[in-house]
Scaffold this motif. Structure first.
Motif, PDB file in Angstrom:
ATOM      1  N   LEU A  95     -49.700  84.186 -18.887  1.00 39.94           N
ATOM      2  CA  LEU A  95     -50.391  85.062 -17.944  1.00 39.94           C
ATOM      3  C   LEU A  95     -51.862  85.213 -18.311  1.00 39.94           C
ATOM      4  O   LEU A  95     -52.742  85.197 -17.429  1.00 39.94           O
ATOM      5  N   MET A  96     -52.156  85.368 -19.594  1.00 38.63           N
ATOM      6  CA  MET A  96     -53.545  85.512 -20.024  1.00 38.63           C
ATOM      7  C   MET A  96     -54.336  84.236 -19.751  1.00 38.63           C
ATOM      8  O   MET A  96     -55.489  84.291 -19.297  1.00 38.63           O
ATOM      9  N   VAL A  97     -53.727  83.086 -20.011  1.00 45.07           N
ATOM     10  CA  VAL A  97     -54.425  81.818 -19.779  1.00 45.07           C
ATOM     11  C   VAL A  97     -54.665  81.590 -18.292  1.00 45.07           C
ATOM     12  O   VAL A  97     -55.688  81.016 -17.886  1.00 45.07           O
ATOM     13  N   SER A  98     -53.719  82.052 -17.462  1.00 44.33           N
ATOM     14  CA  SER A  98     -53.810  81.778 -16.019  1.00 44.33           C
ATOM     15  C   SER A  98     -54.622  82.824 -15.258  1.00 44.33           C
ATOM     16  O   SER A  98     -54.693  82.745 -14.029  1.00 44.33           O
ATOM     17  N   ILE A  99     -55.213  83.811 -15.941  1.00 45.28           N
ATOM     18  CA  ILE A  99     -55.970  84.854 -15.239  1.00 45.28           C
ATOM     19  C   ILE A  99     -57.084  84.266 -14.364  1.00 45.28           C
ATOM     20  O   ILE A  99     -57.296  84.728 -13.231  1.00 45.28           O
ATOM     21  N   PRO A 100     -57.859  83.260 -14.807  1.00 48.86           N
ATOM     22  CA  PRO A 100     -58.880  82.699 -13.900  1.00 48.86           C
ATOM     23  C   PRO A 100     -58.320  82.168 -12.590  1.00 48.86           C
ATOM     24  O   PRO A 100     -59.016  82.170 -11.568  1.00 48.86           O
ATOM     25  N   LEU A 101     -57.061  81.731 -12.597  1.00 46.32           N
ATOM     26  CA  LEU A 101     -56.469  81.202 -11.358  1.00 46.32           C
ATOM     27  C   LEU A 101     -56.133  82.311 -10.377  1.00 46.32           C
ATOM     28  O   LEU A 101     -55.945  82.035  -9.185  1.00 46.32           O
ATOM     29  N   TRP A 102     -56.061  83.561 -10.848  1.00 47.34           N
ATOM     30  CA  TRP A 102     -55.711  84.651  -9.954  1.00 47.34           C
ATOM     31  C   TRP A 102     -56.816  84.960  -8.944  1.00 47.34           C
ATOM     32  O   TRP A 102     -56.565  85.627  -7.940  1.00 47.34           O
ATOM     33  N   PHE A 103     -58.024  84.503  -9.211  1.00 48.91           N
ATOM     34  CA  PHE A 103     -59.125  84.765  -8.284  1.00 48.91           C
ATOM     35  C   PHE A 103     -59.150  83.777  -7.121  1.00 48.91           C
ATOM     36  O   PHE A 103     -59.958  83.919  -6.209  1.00 48.91           O
ATOM     37  N   LEU A 104     -58.275  82.775  -7.161  1.00 49.46           N
ATOM     38  CA  LEU A 104     -58.129  81.851  -6.043  1.00 49.46           C
ATOM     39  C   LEU A 104     -56.998  82.351  -5.160  1.00 49.46           C
ATOM     40  O   LEU A 104     -55.862  82.493  -5.627  1.00 49.46           O
ATOM     41  N   PRO A 105     -57.267  82.655  -3.906  1.00 52.93           N
ATOM     42  CA  PRO A 105     -56.268  83.317  -3.038  1.00 52.93           C
ATOM     43  C   PRO A 105     -54.906  82.636  -3.002  1.00 52.93           C
ATOM     44  O   PRO A 105     -53.887  83.321  -3.140  1.00 52.93           O
ATOM     45  N   PRO A 106     -54.805  81.307  -2.855  1.00 52.73           N
ATOM     46  CA  PRO A 106     -53.445  80.742  -2.795  1.00 52.73           C
ATOM     47  C   PRO A 106     -52.705  80.871  -4.124  1.00 52.73           C
ATOM     48  O   PRO A 106     -51.532  81.231  -4.165  1.00 52.73           O
ATOM     49  N   LEU A 107     -53.404  80.583  -5.256  1.00 55.07           N
ATOM     50  CA  LEU A 107     -52.752  80.589  -6.560  1.00 55.07           C
ATOM     51  C   LEU A 107     -52.427  81.998  -7.030  1.00 55.07           C
ATOM     52  O   LEU A 107     -51.514  82.187  -7.833  1.00 55.07           O
ATOM     53  N   MET A 108     -53.152  82.989  -6.544  1.00 53.16           N
ATOM     54  CA  MET A 108     -52.893  84.361  -6.941  1.00 53.16           C
ATOM     55  C   MET A 108     -51.493  84.797  -6.527  1.00 53.16           C
ATOM     56  O   MET A 108     -50.840  85.610  -7.200  1.00 53.16           O
ATOM     57  N   LEU A 109     -51.000  84.241  -5.418  1.00 54.68           N
ATOM     58  CA  LEU A 109     -49.676  84.590  -4.925  1.00 54.68           C
ATOM     59  C   LEU A 109     -48.588  83.674  -5.465  1.00 54.68           C
ATOM     60  O   LEU A 109     -47.411  83.893  -5.172  1.00 54.68           O
ATOM     61  N   VAL A 110     -48.966  82.670  -6.243  1.00 58.03           N
ATOM     62  CA  VAL A 110     -47.992  81.679  -6.715  1.00 58.03           C
ATOM     63  C   VAL A 110     -47.803  81.739  -8.225  1.00 58.03           C
ATOM     64  O   VAL A 110     -46.668  81.747  -8.724  1.00 58.03           O
ATOM     65  N   VAL A 111     -48.914  81.789  -8.976  1.00 61.42           N
ATOM     66  CA  VAL A 111     -48.831  81.646 -10.431  1.00 61.42           C
ATOM     67  C   VAL A 111     -48.084  82.808 -11.095  1.00 61.42           C
ATOM     68  O   VAL A 111     -47.129  82.576 -11.855  1.00 61.42           O
ATOM     69  N   PRO A 112     -48.456  84.082 -10.859  1.00 64.23           N
ATOM     70  CA  PRO A 112     -47.713  85.170 -11.536  1.00 64.23           C
ATOM     71  C   PRO A 112     -46.221  85.193 -11.206  1.00 64.23           C
ATOM     72  O   PRO A 112     -45.402  85.348 -12.116  1.00 64.23           O
ATOM     73  N   PRO A 113     -45.811  85.046  -9.912  1.00 59.77           N
ATOM     74  CA  PRO A 113     -44.363  85.017  -9.657  1.00 59.77           C
ATOM     75  C   PRO A 113     -43.653  83.871 -10.353  1.00 59.77           C
ATOM     76  O   PRO A 113     -42.504  84.033 -10.795  1.00 59.77           O
ATOM     77  N   LEU A 114     -44.306  82.719 -10.468  1.00 61.75           N
ATOM     78  CA  LEU A 114     -43.678  81.603 -11.166  1.00 61.75           C
ATOM     79  C   LEU A 114     -43.466  81.924 -12.646  1.00 61.75           C
ATOM     80  O   LEU A 114     -42.402  81.633 -13.210  1.00 61.75           O
ATOM     81  N   ILE A 115     -44.471  82.523 -13.268  1.00 56.19           N
ATOM     82  CA  ILE A 115     -44.344  82.853 -14.699  1.00 56.19           C
ATOM     83  C   ILE A 115     -43.267  83.911 -14.917  1.00 56.19           C
ATOM     84  O   ILE A 115     -42.400  83.768 -15.791  1.00 56.19           O
TER      85      ILE A 115
END
Length: 317
Positions: A146-166
């Motif tokens: 989650l900490m590594v993927s924080i920069p991806l949260w600012f991209l609208p599509p990935l923000m809704l995909v990355v945290p639920p996947l983790i």
């Protein structure tokens, strides 16, 4: 997919069981006991420490000016107590939920096993400390991701995909391990995780999204301060109920998948045994036929060998 949907509806039905409802109310009881213990032995020392920390700071100045502007200067004295409540309540909630999670999952797995799979052999592939180490290790790994993927949260599509996947990955790894810890061996658990990886990840994502529902109630409590006492217990109960549903869903799915795996192994063993038995019978029949033929040949009289007299008589005639 059929097993997953069947396990889903069974988990929903099991949530109405009185035992599951009592287990979901356990966090409220633990929170009340922890709150009473803190109020008895730790409340005033902590409030005094917060008051000393706030005195003379810019934060205290801003708060005092705000109460003076609102015309309620008498509320200045309750600020340290409110700070303590805001800081201590999440800690009590988290500890209560962790305690219930440790107690609830084994109880629900045993409940499902006793009611649906009473004949399923328990091979004890993992113990309590193995389950605890597995959960802590995967939780730390998920937090790192989650900490590594924080920069991806600012991209609208990935923000809704990355945290639920983790969170879905973490949920399925921990829940499935606990569901198989008592019944499956280590080899069976690894084989089943590899075979049903997609279904388990889907279940983890769904339960992770369901876990976001209590956060809405928690945020409402932050907005409606007057309803804090009601909304926070409601959020805790919903958290516990979602956790119970998740445990039941994974328990039904994992134990049914384990039962199918063992049935496949048993039918394959029987099939191979049947083939071997047929080959043995055929070999015995061939051996018996050979022995019978040899016995009949031995029973026949030996062929007559022509002598010299018989030969001379044939030549004269």
């Amino acid at each position: 997919m059929k097993i997953m949907l069947d396990a889903f509806w069974r988990a929903v039905a099991y949530c109405l069981h009185p035992r599951v409802i009592l287990l979901s109310l356990l966090p409220l009881l633990l929170m009340v006991l922890a709150g009473l213990a803190f109020a008895q032995w730790g409340w005033w020392p902590v409030v005094d420490a917060v008051r000393l920390w706030l005195d003379g700071t810019a934060v205290q100045t801003v708060i005092d000016q705000g109460f003076d502007w609102l015309g309620v200067p008498q509320f200045k004295s309750v600020v340290p107590a409110l700070v303590v409540v805001v800081l201590v309540t999440p800690l009590i909630v988290i500890l209560s939920l962790l305690a219930v999670a440790t107690l609830m999952t084994p109880a629900l797995v045993k409940m499902v096993g006793a009611r649906r799979f009473p004949d399923l052999e328990r091979r004890h592939g993992a113990g309590f400390f193995g389950s605890l180490g597995w959960s802590l290790g995967h939780t730390l790994l998920a937090l790192m991701l989650l900490m590594v993927s924080i920069p991806l949260w600012f991209l609208p599509p990935l923000m809704l995909v990355v945290p639920p996947l983790i969170w879905g990955w973490l949920t399925y790894r921990v829940m499935s391990f606990d569901a198989w810890a008592e019944h499956a061996s280590r080899q069976e658990r690894r084989a089943l995780m590899q075979r049903h990886r997609l279904e388990l990840l889907t279940m983890g994502i769904v339960t992770g999204l369901l876990g976001a529902a209590p956060s809405v109630v928690w945020a409402s409590a932050a907005v409606f301060i007057a309803a804090f006492v009601v909304l926070i217990p409601a959020a805790i109960w919903i958290y516990a109920l979602v956790f119970a549903f998740s445990s039941l869903w994974f328990s039904h799915f994992c134990l049914q998948a384990l039962q199918q795996l063992r049935q496949e192994q048993e039918s394959g063993y029987r099939g191979s045994t049947g083939v071997q038995t047929t080959l043995d019978v055929q070999a015995r029949e061939v051996g018996r036929a050979s022995a019978t033929g040899a016995g009949e040949s031995a029973a026949l009289p030996p062929a007559a060998v022509p002598g010299p007299t018989d030969t001379a008589n044939r030549e004269v005639s």
